[in-house]
Design a protein around this motif. Structure first.
Motif, mmCIF file in Angstrom:
data_model
loop_
_atom_site.group_PDB
_atom_site.id
_atom_site.type_symbol
_atom_site.label_atom_id
_atom_site.label_comp_id
_atom_site.label_asym_id
_atom_site.label_seq_id
_atom_site.Cartn_x
_atom_site.Cartn_y
_atom_site.Cartn_z
ATOM 1 N N UNK A 98 -11.227 -7.192 0.420
ATOM 2 C CA UNK A 98 -10.067 -6.778 -0.388
ATOM 3 C C UNK A 98 -9.286 -5.682 0.330
ATOM 4 N N UNK A 99 -10.015 -4.798 0.954
ATOM 5 C CA UNK A 99 -9.370 -3.693 1.692
ATOM 6 C C UNK A 99 -8.519 -4.255 2.832
ATOM 7 N N UNK A 100 -9.063 -5.231 3.536
ATOM 8 C CA UNK A 100 -8.333 -5.822 4.659
ATOM 9 C C UNK A 100 -7.014 -6.431 4.175
ATOM 10 N N UNK A 101 -7.076 -7.149 3.038
ATOM 11 C CA UNK A 101 -5.858 -7.764 2.490
ATOM 12 C C UNK A 101 -4.846 -6.685 2.094
ATOM 13 N N UNK A 102 -5.325 -5.594 1.499
ATOM 14 C CA UNK A 102 -4.417 -4.517 1.080
ATOM 15 C C UNK A 102 -3.802 -3.824 2.300
ATOM 16 N N UNK A 103 -4.578 -3.679 3.375
ATOM 17 C CA UNK A 103 -4.045 -3.066 4.607
ATOM 18 C C UNK A 103 -2.930 -3.953 5.182
ATOM 19 N N UNK A 104 -3.193 -5.268 5.244
ATOM 20 C CA UNK A 104 -2.181 -6.201 5.768
ATOM 21 C C UNK A 104 -0.890 -6.084 4.961
ATOM 22 N N UNK A 105 -1.046 -5.981 3.653
ATOM 23 C CA UNK A 105 0.121 -5.898 2.782
ATOM 24 C C UNK A 105 0.850 -4.561 2.968
ATOM 25 N N UNK A 106 0.080 -3.489 3.067
ATOM 26 C CA UNK A 106 0.690 -2.160 3.264
ATOM 27 C C UNK A 106 1.460 -2.114 4.578
ATOM 28 N N UNK A 107 0.954 -2.837 5.567
ATOM 29 C CA UNK A 107 1.629 -2.842 6.870
ATOM 30 C C UNK A 107 2.976 -3.565 6.780
ATOM 31 N N UNK A 108 2.994 -4.647 6.010
ATOM 32 C CA UNK A 108 4.183 -5.500 5.980
ATOM 33 C C UNK A 108 5.249 -5.036 5.002
ATOM 34 N N UNK A 109 4.831 -4.498 3.850
ATOM 35 C CA UNK A 109 5.838 -4.246 2.822
ATOM 36 C C UNK A 109 6.564 -2.927 3.061
ATOM 37 N N UNK A 110 7.858 -2.940 2.802
ATOM 38 C CA UNK A 110 8.672 -1.737 2.972
ATOM 39 C C UNK A 110 8.226 -0.673 1.970
ATOM 40 N N UNK A 111 8.030 -1.083 0.742
ATOM 41 C CA UNK A 111 7.578 -0.161 -0.313
ATOM 42 C C UNK A 111 6.079 -0.389 -0.462
ATOM 43 N N UNK A 112 5.290 0.409 0.235
ATOM 44 C CA UNK A 112 3.858 0.112 0.355
ATOM 45 C C UNK A 112 2.999 0.789 -0.712
ATOM 46 N N UNK A 113 3.659 1.438 -1.702
ATOM 47 C CA UNK A 113 2.883 2.230 -2.668
ATOM 48 C C UNK A 113 1.796 1.400 -3.375
ATOM 49 N N UNK A 114 2.132 0.156 -3.741
ATOM 50 C CA UNK A 114 1.164 -0.680 -4.463
ATOM 51 C C UNK A 114 -0.093 -0.935 -3.646
ATOM 52 N N UNK A 115 0.058 -1.537 -2.456
ATOM 53 C CA UNK A 115 -1.147 -1.793 -1.656
ATOM 54 C C UNK A 115 -1.879 -0.509 -1.230
ATOM 55 N N UNK A 116 -1.140 0.579 -0.986
ATOM 56 C CA UNK A 116 -1.810 1.837 -0.616
ATOM 57 C C UNK A 116 -2.678 2.335 -1.766
ATOM 58 N N UNK A 117 -2.144 2.228 -2.963
ATOM 59 C CA UNK A 117 -2.916 2.694 -4.098
ATOM 60 C C UNK A 117 -4.136 1.779 -4.322
ATOM 61 N N UNK A 118 -3.963 0.482 -4.048
ATOM 62 C CA UNK A 118 -5.128 -0.418 -4.126
ATOM 63 C C UNK A 118 -6.186 -0.024 -3.097
ATOM 64 N N UNK A 119 -5.728 0.295 -1.881
ATOM 65 C CA UNK A 119 -6.682 0.719 -0.833
ATOM 66 C C UNK A 119 -7.523 1.893 -1.320
ATOM 67 N N UNK A 120 -6.858 2.842 -1.970
ATOM 68 C CA UNK A 120 -7.588 4.022 -2.430
ATOM 69 C C UNK A 120 -8.621 3.649 -3.498
ATOM 70 N N UNK A 121 -8.208 2.760 -4.415
ATOM 71 C CA UNK A 121 -9.133 2.326 -5.467
ATOM 72 C C UNK A 121 -10.330 1.573 -4.893
ATOM 73 N N UNK A 122 -10.064 0.732 -3.902
ATOM 74 C CA UNK A 122 -11.150 -0.042 -3.280
ATOM 75 C C UNK A 122 -12.114 0.910 -2.562
ATOM 76 N N UNK A 123 -11.548 1.911 -1.870
ATOM 77 C CA UNK A 123 -12.391 2.889 -1.169
ATOM 78 C C UNK A 123 -13.253 3.670 -2.166
ATOM 79 N N UNK A 124 -12.687 3.990 -3.313
ATOM 80 C CA UNK A 124 -13.469 4.705 -4.339
ATOM 81 C C UNK A 124 -14.635 3.836 -4.806
ATOM 82 N N UNK A 125 -14.340 2.542 -5.063
ATOM 83 C CA UNK A 125 -15.399 1.625 -5.506
ATOM 84 C C UNK A 125 -16.467 1.472 -4.420
ATOM 85 N N UNK A 126 -16.030 1.417 -3.178
ATOM 86 C CA UNK A 126 -16.991 1.273 -2.095
ATOM 87 C C UNK A 126 -17.883 2.506 -1.988
ATOM 88 N N UNK A 127 -17.291 3.685 -2.191
ATOM 89 C CA UNK A 127 -18.070 4.936 -2.105
ATOM 90 C C UNK A 127 -19.221 4.949 -3.093
#
Ligand SMILES: [Fe+2]
Ligand SMILES: [Fe+2]
Length: 222
Positions: A98-127
Motif C-alpha cells: 500500500x505504501x508503494x502505491x501511495x508513493x507512486x501516486x504522491x510522485x505523480x499527482x500535482x496535489x499530493x496531500x491525499x497520498x502523502x497523508x495515506x503514507x503517514x497513516x500506513x507508516x503508523x499502522x506499520x509501526x
C-alpha cells in the motif's frame, strides 16, 4: 568483507532494525508534514527516493530473514518457532505494498496531500506491528542465545551472506548503501561500515555515488 569474521549476528540484526525504524519514523513524520504544509518542490524527488528505498530495504530485510536467517536458526534452535515472525512479515508486506502505491501516486499527482497523508497513516499502522516484531526477533536472536549455539566464525559467514542477499534485493546500491549508513548514529554507522567492503563507505557512498543520493540527504543523518 573486512571485519565480517568478528561480526555478531545479534548486533547486526539490531543495527539493521535501527535503520528501518528511523526510516519508518522519518517517512511517517515527513509525509504528514508535507501533507499539511505542502510538498516542497526542492525536497520532492529526494523524499520519494527516501520512502522508496525504505520500502525496498524493508522487503529485502524480511526476505533475507526468511531465506537465510530463519532456516539457519531453525536448525540451531529446533525448539524456537518462527511462525509468528513470518506472519508479521506478511502483515508488514501488505502495508508496504500500500505504501508503494501511495508513493507512486504522491510522485505523480500535482496535489499530493491525499497520498502523502495515506503514507503517514500506513507508516503508523506499520509501526504498531514493527515495534513488537523487532522486540520478539531481538529476543530470539539475543547475543546470549545466538552465541550459545553459533560460533563467531559461522555468525560472520552468515552475516556476510545476509548482507549480499539483502543488498541485491534492496534496489540500487547507490541509494540503499547511503540509506543504511546515514540512518544510523556515528557509532552504529562505523559498526555497519565495518560489515561492508571498505570501498562502499570510503569511496562509493561519499564520492562516486554522492550526486545520486544527494537529493535524499535532507532526510538522512549527516
Ligand atoms: Fe523480521
Ligand atoms: Fe528483522
Amino acid at each position: 568483507m573486512s571485519g565480517a569474521s568478528q561480526s555478531s549476528m545479534a548486533k547486526t540484526l539490531a543495527t539493521i532494525h535501527k535503520v528501518i525504524t528511523r526510516g519508518l519514523e522519518v517517512t511517517k513524520s515527513r509525509s504528514q508534514s508535507f501533507a499539511e504544509e505542502g510538498f516542497d518542490p526542492s525536497l520532492r524527488s529526494g523524499f520519494i527516493s527516501y520512502a522508496r528505498t525504505f520500502v525496498n530495504l524493508t522487503h529485502a530485510h524480511h526476505d533475507t530473514e526468511e531465506v537465510l536467517i530463519f532456516p539457519y536458526a531453525q536448525e540451531k534452535m529446533p525448539d524456537t518457532s518462527f511462525d509468528s515472525l513470518i506472519a508479521q512479515h506478511r502483515e508488514i508486506t501488505a502495508l508496504l505494498d500500500q505504501m508503494k502505491a501511495a508513493i507512486d501516486e504522491a510522485e505523480k499527482s500535482a496535489e499530493a496531500a491525499g497520498p502523502l497523508s495515506r503514507m503517514s497513516g500506513i507508516a503508523t499502522a506499520m509501526g504498531e506491528i514493527w515495534q513488537p516484531h523487532i522486540g520478539e526477533e531481538e529476543s530470539i536472536f539475543s547475543a546470549e542465545k545466538v552465541n550459545a549455539v553459533v560460533t563467531p566464525e559461522e555468525q560472520g559467514k552468515l552475516m556476510q551472506q545476509a548482507a549480499q542477499h539483502g543488498m541485491s534485493h534492496a534496489g540500487p546500491d547507490y541509494l540503499a548503501a547511503p540509506f543504511v549508513l546515514h540512518n544510523l548514529s556515528a557509532e552504529d554507522r562505523a559498526f555497519m561500515a565495518g560489515e561492508m567492503p571498505p570501498i562502499i563507505s570510503q569511496e562509493l557512498v561519499p564520492v562516486v555515488w554522492k550526486d545520486q543520493w544527494a537529493p535524499m540527504a535532507p532526510f538522512l543523518l549527516p
